[in-house]
Write a protein that holds these residues in place. Sequence first.
Motif, mmCIF file in Angstrom:
data_model
loop_
_atom_site.group_PDB
_atom_site.id
_atom_site.type_symbol
_atom_site.label_atom_id
_atom_site.label_comp_id
_atom_site.label_asym_id
_atom_site.label_seq_id
_atom_site.Cartn_x
_atom_site.Cartn_y
_atom_site.Cartn_z
ATOM 1 N N GLU A 154 -0.590 -3.258 19.551
ATOM 2 C CA GLU A 154 -1.915 -2.707 19.261
ATOM 3 C C GLU A 154 -2.391 -1.814 20.402
ATOM 4 O O GLU A 154 -2.165 -2.102 21.579
ATOM 5 C CB GLU A 154 -2.925 -3.826 19.032
ATOM 6 C CG GLU A 154 -2.557 -4.761 17.897
ATOM 7 C CD GLU A 154 -2.422 -4.055 16.561
ATOM 8 O OE1 GLU A 154 -3.157 -3.073 16.319
ATOM 9 O OE2 GLU A 154 -1.590 -4.496 15.746
ATOM 10 N N THR A 155 -3.043 -0.727 20.040
ATOM 11 C CA THR A 155 -3.648 0.158 21.026
ATOM 12 C C THR A 155 -5.118 0.358 20.678
ATOM 13 O O THR A 155 -5.568 0.015 19.582
ATOM 14 C CB THR A 155 -2.971 1.539 21.057
ATOM 15 O OG1 THR A 155 -3.157 2.175 19.771
ATOM 16 C CG2 THR A 155 -1.494 1.433 21.342
ATOM 17 N N VAL A 156 -5.844 0.925 21.636
ATOM 18 C CA VAL A 156 -7.178 1.458 21.362
ATOM 19 C C VAL A 156 -7.106 2.940 21.670
ATOM 20 O O VAL A 156 -6.681 3.329 22.761
ATOM 21 C CB VAL A 156 -8.261 0.792 22.232
ATOM 22 C CG1 VAL A 156 -9.630 1.379 21.902
ATOM 23 C CG2 VAL A 156 -8.266 -0.720 22.035
ATOM 24 N N SER A 157 -7.461 3.777 20.714
ATOM 25 C CA SER A 157 -7.392 5.220 20.929
ATOM 26 C C SER A 157 -8.688 5.872 20.481
ATOM 27 O O SER A 157 -9.274 5.492 19.471
ATOM 28 C CB SER A 157 -6.204 5.833 20.180
ATOM 29 O OG SER A 157 -6.286 5.580 18.789
ATOM 30 N N PHE A 158 -9.102 6.863 21.267
ATOM 31 C CA PHE A 158 -10.341 7.581 21.003
ATOM 32 C C PHE A 158 -10.017 9.032 20.680
ATOM 33 O O PHE A 158 -9.563 9.780 21.543
ATOM 34 C CB PHE A 158 -11.274 7.494 22.210
ATOM 35 C CG PHE A 158 -11.743 6.103 22.504
ATOM 36 C CD1 PHE A 158 -12.777 5.538 21.777
ATOM 37 C CD2 PHE A 158 -11.136 5.347 23.496
ATOM 38 C CE1 PHE A 158 -13.212 4.245 22.035
ATOM 39 C CE2 PHE A 158 -11.559 4.064 23.770
ATOM 40 C CZ PHE A 158 -12.598 3.509 23.028
ATOM 41 N N HIS A 159 -10.259 9.403 19.433
ATOM 42 C CA HIS A 159 -9.979 10.749 18.966
ATOM 43 C C HIS A 159 -11.229 11.614 19.135
ATOM 44 O O HIS A 159 -12.326 11.191 18.775
ATOM 45 C CB HIS A 159 -9.527 10.711 17.504
ATOM 46 C CG HIS A 159 -8.336 9.815 17.284
ATOM 47 N ND1 HIS A 159 -7.071 10.301 17.076
ATOM 48 C CD2 HIS A 159 -8.224 8.462 17.291
ATOM 49 C CE1 HIS A 159 -6.226 9.291 16.944
ATOM 50 N NE2 HIS A 159 -6.906 8.156 17.060
ATOM 51 N N ASN A 160 -11.038 12.821 19.698
ATOM 52 C CA ASN A 160 -12.187 13.663 20.046
ATOM 53 C C ASN A 160 -13.195 12.846 20.860
ATOM 54 O O ASN A 160 -14.385 12.746 20.533
ATOM 55 C CB ASN A 160 -12.840 14.243 18.787
ATOM 56 C CG ASN A 160 -11.901 15.172 18.040
ATOM 57 O OD1 ASN A 160 -11.231 16.013 18.641
ATOM 58 N ND2 ASN A 160 -11.818 15.013 16.728
ATOM 59 N N ALA A 161 -12.680 12.288 21.942
ATOM 60 C CA ALA A 161 -13.407 11.263 22.692
ATOM 61 C C ALA A 161 -14.754 11.732 23.212
ATOM 62 O O ALA A 161 -15.712 10.955 23.258
ATOM 63 C CB ALA A 161 -12.537 10.778 23.855
#
Length: 206
Positions: A154-161
């Motif tokens: 599992e990851t945490v990713s922020f798109h257009n952060a």
Amino acid sequence: MDLTTAPSSTAPSSTAPLNVAVIVASNREGRFAPVISGWFLSHTADRSDIETDVIDVADLDLPVALSFRPDADAQTRLAAVASRLAAADAFVVVTPEYNHSYPAPLKNLIDWHRDEWQAKPVAFVSYGGVSGGLRAVEHLRQVFAELHTVGIRETVSFHNAGALFDDEGRHQDPAGCDAAAKVLLDQLVWWGQAMRAAKAVRPYGV
């Protein structure tokens, strides 16, 4: 390159908090990294099963030319971070994506060390534009696999952060990423405790 002192012969208690090194991977001027790392650390602060040590590449001033015989000053700087990596039971890498991959200072930190990474879990929190830094994470999974780590799925990713956080560094719609952070941390703790217990019985060697 192994610049670590010998590990303690006293194994930590199975109930001791997991020592998690949170590696902030960007040193770029005007970086967004403090916002993301601050958000992540807010999710570890109330957990009794985790203690964190923030290792920020911007503070390390590591030599950029790898050498088997670094000078005395370089050895001092390397030993300071090596001891912190060696003390960690697990790692979380907070990374942006630069040109479809991860920052050079992070690779430099990785390549100066070897045994410090081995037989420990590593998780990833990424951020960027449309891809959310996930291409950097996929490259890092290959690198850390070579170093005998266990990558957390599992990851945490922020798109257009940049558009997701307010001026105080608060996520404006946190339900999804908060849930993802909990899953990531729960998995990291499971693997970290399991591997710590296994090494107490039989030290890892390659």
